[in-house]
Structures are given as structure tokens and as C-alpha cells.
Enzyme design. Sequence first.
Site, short mmCIF file in Angstrom:
data_model
loop_
_atom_site.label_atom_id
_atom_site.label_comp_id
_atom_site.label_asym_id
_atom_site.label_seq_id
_atom_site.Cartn_x
_atom_site.Cartn_y
_atom_site.Cartn_z
N ASP A 422 0.84 -1.20 0.00
CA ASP A 422 0.00 0.00 0.00
C ASP A 422 0.88 1.25 0.00
OD1 ASP A 422 -2.33 1.45 0.09
OD2 ASP A 422 -2.54 1.32 2.28
N GLU A 425 2.48 4.85 -4.17
CA GLU A 425 2.38 5.75 -5.36
C GLU A 425 3.67 6.52 -5.62
OE1 GLU A 425 0.16 5.54 -2.87
OE2 GLU A 425 -1.13 4.22 -4.01
N ASP A 501 -9.32 3.43 -2.21
CA ASP A 501 -10.25 3.94 -1.20
C ASP A 501 -11.50 4.56 -1.84
OD1 ASP A 501 -8.21 3.10 0.36
OD2 ASP A 501 -7.52 5.09 0.94
C1 GLC Z 1 -4.91 3.06 2.67
C2 GLC Z 1 -5.40 1.84 1.91
C3 GLC Z 1 -6.46 1.14 2.71
C4 GLC Z 1 -5.90 0.77 4.08
C5 GLC Z 1 -5.36 1.99 4.79
C6 GLC Z 1 -4.65 1.64 6.08
O1 GLC Z 1 -5.91 4.00 2.78
O2 GLC Z 1 -5.86 2.18 0.64
O3 GLC Z 1 -6.91 0.00 2.04
O4 GLC Z 1 -6.88 0.17 4.86
O5 GLC Z 1 -4.44 2.67 3.96
O6 GLC Z 1 -3.58 0.79 5.86
#
Ligand code: GLC
Length: 802
Positions: A422, A425, A501
Site C-alpha cells: 500500500d 504511489e 479507497d
Molecule cells: C490506505 C489503503 C487502505 C488501508 C489503509 C490503512 O488507505 O488504501 O486500504 O486500509 O491505507 O492501511
Amino acid sequence: MDLRKALLAIRLVGLRTAFRAVRAAWERDRWERREKRPALAAWQSVEPLRTMIPLPDGARFTGPGAELEIRFLAPDVVRLTWTPGVLPLPYAIARERLEEVRVAHREQADGWTLESEALGLEVRADGGIRFRDGAGRIWRAEDPPERRGEAWRHRVRLRPEERLYGLGERAAPLNRRGRVYRMWNRDPGGSYGPGADPLYLGIPLWLSLHAEGAYLVFYENPFEAVFDLGASEPEAAWVTFTGGALREYVFYGPPPRLLERYTALTGRPPLPPRWALGFHQSRWSYESAEEVRAVAQGFRDYDLPLHAIHLDIDYMDGYRVFTVDRRRFPDLAGLIRELEGQGVQTVVIVDPGVKTDPGYAVYREGVARGMFCRLPDGRLYRGLVWPGWCVFPDFTDPEVRAWWGEHYRAFLEAGVAGFWHDMNEPTAFVAWGEPTFPDCVRHAMEGRERDHREAHNLYGLLMNRAAWEALRRLQPDHRPFLLTRSGWAGIQRYAWTWTGDVESSWAALRQTLATVLGLGLSGIPYSGPDIGGFSGAPSAELFIRWFQAAAFMPFFRNHAAKGTPRREPWVFGEPILSIARAFLRLRVRLLPYLYTLAWEAAQTGAPLVRPLFWLNEQDPALWEIEDAFLLGSALLVAPVLEAGARAREVLLPTGEWYDFWSDAQRAGPARVLAEAPLDRLPLFVRAGSLLPLAELEGVTLHLYVSSEGGGEGVFYEDAGDGFGPYRVDRFEWWWEGESLRIHRIREGELSEPEGGFRLEFHGFAPARAWADGRPVPVEGSTLVTPPFTELILEGRPVRSPA
Ligand code: GLC
């Protein structure tokens, strides 16, 4: 950012981080000011090309201000490169050359032509280029490109009826024409809805459909870019890069062929472990071993199939990547073993930001070994993420990739089955402006020493490469499972993605279809949404409609943000619980089909979720269908996308279709009104296809017989993980007078299924059957036959019109 969003953000990151975000934005602005580049002059056309130097597979054209190189990689694939400009590092490329090609060259009054067996290019001296097919029809036309400093742009003519698809992950209509898109991987912040741009994972490619055929163009340039697809000029696309050589690969042919070729170049999506195609349950976060156990227990108590649980950031010790909070997860390996005993795999989140904490080994070691990105003055760049101030590995350095990859070892030893990448980017929180590194941050770029402008869009791709290479090295007998939020061209070689998200709304559910379809057409076959939307509180109805749609998407995961009401299927009570159970069971039934599609994707790059025009790209009526999709080529899925709807219209393309639920037959093309009570999703099977389904008795091959013609289908099987033997059974059938003749070709070393094949017929009532000449007993519409090469059936067609 409006006040509501700001407050939500503060709640999620904490007040301290929110204050620091002001400082982070200020620091970034200071660097941007210091490293400001001179203002740019006006765009200028390249000066005319003067000479052509023929090459066996292309040509080089030179002029006073620019050079153009054209190389055919195959008769239907050509690469064009305009320089001067930095050539891309081949991070996206898996194979440089696809087939031998011989090119014929000709000089003309105002330029030159190059021809392969499949296509011709007309290069005008002024730099304009036309692409023609064998019959001379023009299917792509580029105006002479223009330069400004180190930036290139060009204009591509669009035909009035032309539709454009792709660009990676987009919250835009399936047909991307008429809008402007930014190529710059970005966390939209908070949660996003339809129209947000850019998102986390852009791919600079489009697939075009028009009356003269279909083509795909991939711009191999990682710099920030703007794709204006007919927004400012209805009949032209403007593609503008901020740096780098203008390089494009152009592929010509029908869509399945385009994806096949594009993934031959940029790599095929490898076969995942079979469990990954099951159901994943997640939440930000399950915060302790007890909570995880309770969730798994809930799935058992309510008799709900479950294949994986995801651990979001709170399993870590203070969000320090590659650590575990020992108070809340005292024995992670034990927990994982326990879950595995229940058939549930564990996936853990891994973020790239490394907390700046001298007491933390990953930080200390990474600093000592020079693993993190630096600012131009040599200091470490620091940015804000969940742990507070972080430093970031420079994945464009092979040593960093190897170092980072080693950290997966302990998790693998603990039994972790997959990793969820995650914030890559990469994202760094700021109170205003771009939520990422400043442009001036340095990156090794394999020894080239470049800055973030060139590395930004590659960061996610290379993080996944680091992990993929490590997993292959550390666990050579297992197939890696990686899930990523960001990536670039070629990411399909390493990871699946999810749509990030997304907000909890009906509009976002509808958007999910176009987003997932668009990813598939961008070479990324495995994706899916957070069911119900990441943020907010979906109504029971929105939740179950979203659940039903996602049950037919490659990545099937329930996930929700911190602070949202619980989302496990039972919290909604009845009838939602029973409906969710039915769709989970249907997913399990579909696994042999999904797994076969996964194998097909690994062979051909064909996405699992396909637009309706995949069946026939020459039918313009299918070009903009984005409220339904194909799963493989056998199933047409038409999710319910409106509150309160208990029926919906479905466009059935040309051919015969079966209603999956009732076996009623329908003839297409037709717009039909399909019943859609809360426990149903309109679902159709294309006549002439084969659907391998897991039934109580084992896999059953469902043959949907077409009254007019024959049919075909594939069934793939192996151990479900690893790289051992497999078996592919290719079936083909056709009518011979009154009897149906089925032919099977077997490939691979895996043994024949014990107990033979179980076949069930739709649209045909078998009376007698012979497998390779020996009689086989028939029971109703089914039969169990020993492995065969040829099966002959007598019986009668069954008509059951709707
Ligand atoms: C980001 C991710 C989400 C995750 C969060 C906490 O927003 O896109 O899926 O739950 O981070 O890790």
C-alpha cells in the site's frame, strides 16, 4: 480539501501527524522553490526529417533537430522513438523482440513508407505518421510531434466514431474519450468517487476501436503526462509528456490479439495460487490475534466460505514495517497455522515508508547501507506516513530491491501467504499540494542518477518487483501472491491490484465496473473493489449488491476503513447473511472456471473480466456497455447498480444465451428485462461454452449447447500452487445430424481425474453415449465418463424459451 475531508483525515492520521503535514508541505514547497526549473519556451514542431537509414526491421530518420527510430518487433507491432530525450529504462519490458520481421522501405515525394506483412507506416518528412493495414486503410494518424525543452507532445487524429479505453486505473467511463487524464500515480486522499483523477495506478496506454479496426498504443515513458482524449479538440487526442524521449509501441489487431501482444512485450500475469481466487476478508484493522480468531470463527459459525484474512497496519509495532506488535499478536506464526488449519490464508500489509527511529533495525540498517532516497543536498528525504516521519527505500536501485526483499523472509517463515503493498504511489501526507516526494528527490535509476520526476510512476512497480524477486528466491516452490495499490506498465508480472479507497455509494459501485474493465484492457487482469466501498457505511442493500458484483471479479475482498461500522456479512442480519452465503458458495463453485481463466490469462494476457465487445469488436452497440461485463467468454454478468431495483435491462449480444438460474434460453441481440430480486444478480451463459464448476460430486463440466453451431471450452487443473504438473483439457463439440460429437485434446502431465469426467448438458437431453466407442451410462442430463478422446451422444435438443 474541504473541512469535512480535513476532519476525517485528522481522525485517521491523528492530530500530531496532521500538524506535521503542514510542516511536510512547507518543506516540500521550499525544495520545489530551490530546485525550480526555468520557465519553458513555446512548443515547437520538429524540423523536417532529411534522411532515412534503412534497418532490417525498421529505419532511422534524421533531421536537424530530432531523430526518429522505427523498429518492428513483430509484423503487427512497431516501436517508434523520437529523440533527443532520456530513453526509458526497460522496467516495463519483459521481451524486447517478439518475432523476426523483414521490412520493405520505399521513398516517396514527401517522405517514406515502411511495410511489414501486416501493416504499413507512412512517414512524412515533416514528422507526420500514418498507420495503414494491408488494404491501405488508415487506422491511426499522428501529426508531427512538438518539443519544448525536454518535453515532447503530439497530436493523434481521432475518427468521429472512435472509442478509447485503458489508461490503467481510472474513475472514468469505460470509453475514456472526451476527458483529460493525468499520468501521475496519486492517492486521491480520503476516499474518491466517479470522476476523480488521477488515481493510484496509471498506465500510459489506450486501446482504440473504430470502423477501420482496433489498435493499442503504449507510451513507454514514465514521466508525468497529460492525455487529453478529445476534450479540448473533439477529433484529436493530445499526449504531452513532461520529459523523456517520445516512445510508443503500436499494436494492430482485434482486442484479444492486442492484449496478447501487449503482454508478450510487457509480461504475462503469472498463475496465482488457487486460494487467491477465493474470498478475502479484511478490515482496517483486525487489531489483535483474538479479533482475527473471532472473525474466522464467525465465518465458520455462519457457514461462510473464507479463503484469506488480511492484516492491515495495526498488526505492526507502531506501524514499523516488517515488525509485529507482540502484545496484540504474541504468536503470529501460531495464529497463521491455526487459520491455515481452517483453510484460511493470511495476507499482511507492507508499506514502503520506514519510520525514522534509531531504535528500529530496518531504519538503522537502511541508513547505514544507504538504502533510502536522498535530497539534492545529500540529506535523507523524509516524508510523513502512518508511523510519522519516514524515509523511503529507493527501489530503482537493485541493491535496495535485494535488501528490501530479504525482509519478507521472516514473514514467510511465519507462514504468511501473501503481501499487500500500500501507499506505494508513493504517498507522503501533506497539508496541501502533491501528496508525494518533491520532484528533486534523487533516485539511482540503475546507476543513472535521476530524480523523482522520472522515478515517481515506477515506484510501485519496482517495490513489487523487489518483493516478487525475493519471494521467488525465498520460496521457490510457491507462487507469490502480491496485492498492490500502485504500479505501472508491467505490474501484471508481479501483482494484483484493488481499486483503493473508493467511497461507499451506488455511483461508486457502478464506477467499479468501468474501472475494473479498464484495468483489464490495460493488461492488469486481477483487480476488484473494497466491497461496500472503503469509507462510509453502506446500506444493507448497497452492501449486498456490491458483494454480488464483486463475486464475479477476480479479486473478491471485503474491506473497510477505520471508524466505519463493521462489515462482516453477518452484521447485516437476514436476509443479507443468507444471500452473502449463497454468493460465497457460488464463488466456490466458480473456482474451477476462474482458475481456468487465470491459466488463460497467463497464456494470453486476456483479462478475466472483459467488456462485451470482446465477443465482437465490430458491433458498435457493445462499445460503451459499462453496466455489465463478461467473466471469461462464457458468463455475462449484469449487476444491479440501483437502489430499490428488482429487475434490470440487459443487452444480450448476438448469439444464444442461457439464463444461469433457470436455464431459460434467449436469442441475442436483444434487450431483455431480467428479474433481479435481492438474492439474484442477472447472469447469463453463452451457448457454445463450457463452464467447469465445483459441485458436491467434484468438478462438473457444464456444456451449454447451442442449437445452431458447436462449441468449445477449456478446463485447467493443477495442484493449486507451486510449479508441478498440470493438465489442460480442450473440448470442442459439434452436431452431426442428430448426435453431438465431443472431442477432447489433453495437454500436460497431471494424471486424468480420478473417476473420469462428469458432464452436465444444458439445451440437450442425452439418451445414449459412447466414450471412444464404449457405452457410458446417462443419468438425466448428466453422465460420468472415463477420460476420452471422443464422446458421441444421441439425444434431443431441449428448448426452453424464456
Ligand atoms: C490506505 C489503503 C487502505 C488501508 C489503509 C490503512 O488507505 O488504501 O486500504 O486500509 O491505507 O492501511
